[in-house]
Scaffold this active site. Structure first.
Site, PDB file in Angstrom:
ATOM      1  N   ASP A 163      -3.024  -1.481  -7.432  1.00  8.49           N
ATOM      2  CA  ASP A 163      -3.003  -1.139  -6.014  1.00  8.49           C
ATOM      3  C   ASP A 163      -3.369  -2.348  -5.145  1.00  8.49           C
ATOM      4  OD1 ASP A 163      -3.481   0.558  -3.530  1.00  8.49           O
ATOM      5  OD2 ASP A 163      -3.298   2.173  -5.005  1.00  8.49           O
ATOM      6  N   HIS A 189      -6.268   1.311   0.849  1.00  3.07           N
ATOM      7  CA  HIS A 189      -5.508   2.230  -0.007  1.00  3.07           C
ATOM      8  C   HIS A 189      -6.083   2.293  -1.422  1.00  3.07           C
ATOM      9  CE1 HIS A 189      -1.887   3.648  -2.255  1.00  3.07           C
ATOM     10  NE2 HIS A 189      -1.588   4.283  -1.130  1.00  3.07           N
ATOM     11  N   SER A 198       0.264   9.290  -3.030  1.00  2.45           N
ATOM     12  CA  SER A 198      -0.715   8.283  -3.467  1.00  2.45           C
ATOM     13  C   SER A 198      -2.069   8.901  -3.754  1.00  2.45           C
ATOM     14  CB  SER A 198      -0.914   7.218  -2.384  1.00  2.45           C
ATOM     15  OG  SER A 198       0.111   6.275  -2.389  1.00  2.45           O
TER      16      SER A 198
END
Length: 274
Positions: A32, A63, A220
């Site tokens: 990520d 994120h 996600s």
């Protein structure tokens, strides 16, 4: 006080944790934007960066830190609780602070995970097309015994066309779609024949950089619930193969409807870890 996000009981991870299985000795890689390792609710034990000038233990985007918390936020009376709080957490940075990256960086990250003997990798990322190198990397990871989990995509149903992204679309990867707290499919959740299972992906509360917390939406956010579930299964049954873990997750999922939209349904890790 520690907040237990709704996704933990929704997938019955609380039941497995209550049995004493919390992911100990299972190595999970978050491929990520990196992870903010300074966060008090996370413990990052290692990693690698394939983004030039950025270290794996920082996250200029947020994120990766959020995804990591859903898998592994510590069981420590504060912040939030992850699906598998005792895993060994690895930050594999392949996306920059804007959240974008190259397939070559992603491939390098997958190869690093394979070489370093990780047990589970989560890829809350994807694109509309694949690459030969990407397919080879995920296939090799899976063949080496890694449970490979990826977000199905946030492209919706697009008039009932297949909208699953890559790498989720590859056979060796568990493609994860998103449902809300009522187990309804999120309108943004990608659909298609390769969709395998669903997990919570709407208003998911997790860790965020600068030692904070926030709620985010997306497949996600669903994917790390499944990666964490795989880790719980492996902490209870360490000798299971990647394909056995995968089969347990899909075969015990709660049917929610048409597989094109829901795959096998919502994961039930209590049943998967029987």
């Amino acid at each position: 006080a520690q907040t237990v996000p709704y996704g933990i009981p929704l997938i019955k991870a609380d039941k497995v944790q209550a049995q004493g299985y919390k992911g100990a000795n299972v190595k999970v890689g978050i491929i990520d934007t990196g992870i903010a390792a300074s966060h008090t609710d996370l413990k990052v034990v290692g990693g690698a960066s394939f983004v030039s000038g950025e270290s794996y233990n920082t996250d200029g985007n947020g994120h990766g830190t959020h995804v990591a918390g859903t898998v592994a936020a510590l069981d420590n009376t504060t912040g939030v609780l992850g699906v598998a709080p005792n895993v060994s957490l690895y930050a594999i940075k392949v996306l920059n602070s804007s959240g974008s990256g190259t397939y070559s960086a992603i491939v390098s990250g997958i190869e690093w995970a394979t070489q370093n003997g990780l047990d589970v990798i989560n890829m809350s990322l994807g694109g509309p097309s694949g690459s030969t190198a990407l397919k080879q990397a995920v296939d090799k990871a899976y063949a080496s015994g890694i449970v490979v989990v990826a977000a199905a995509g946030n492209s919706g149903s697009s008039g009932s066309q297949n909208t699953i992204g890559y790498p989720a679309k590859y056979d060796s990867v568990i493609a994860v779609g998103a449902v809300d707290s009522n187990k309804n499919r999120a309108s943004f959740s990608s659909v298609g024949a390769e969709l395998e299972v669903m997990a919570p992906g709407v208003s998911v509360y997790s860790t965020y950089p600068s030692n904070t917390y926030t709620s985010l939406n997306g497949t996600s956010m669903a994917s790390p619930h499944v990666a964490g579930a795989a880790a719980l299964i492996l902490s209870k049954y360490p000798t299971l193969s990647a394909s056995q873990v995968r089969n347990r997750l899909s075969s015990t999922a709660t049917n929610l409807g048409d597989s094109f939209y829901y795959g096998k349904g919502l994961i039930n890790v209590e049943a998967a870890a029987q």
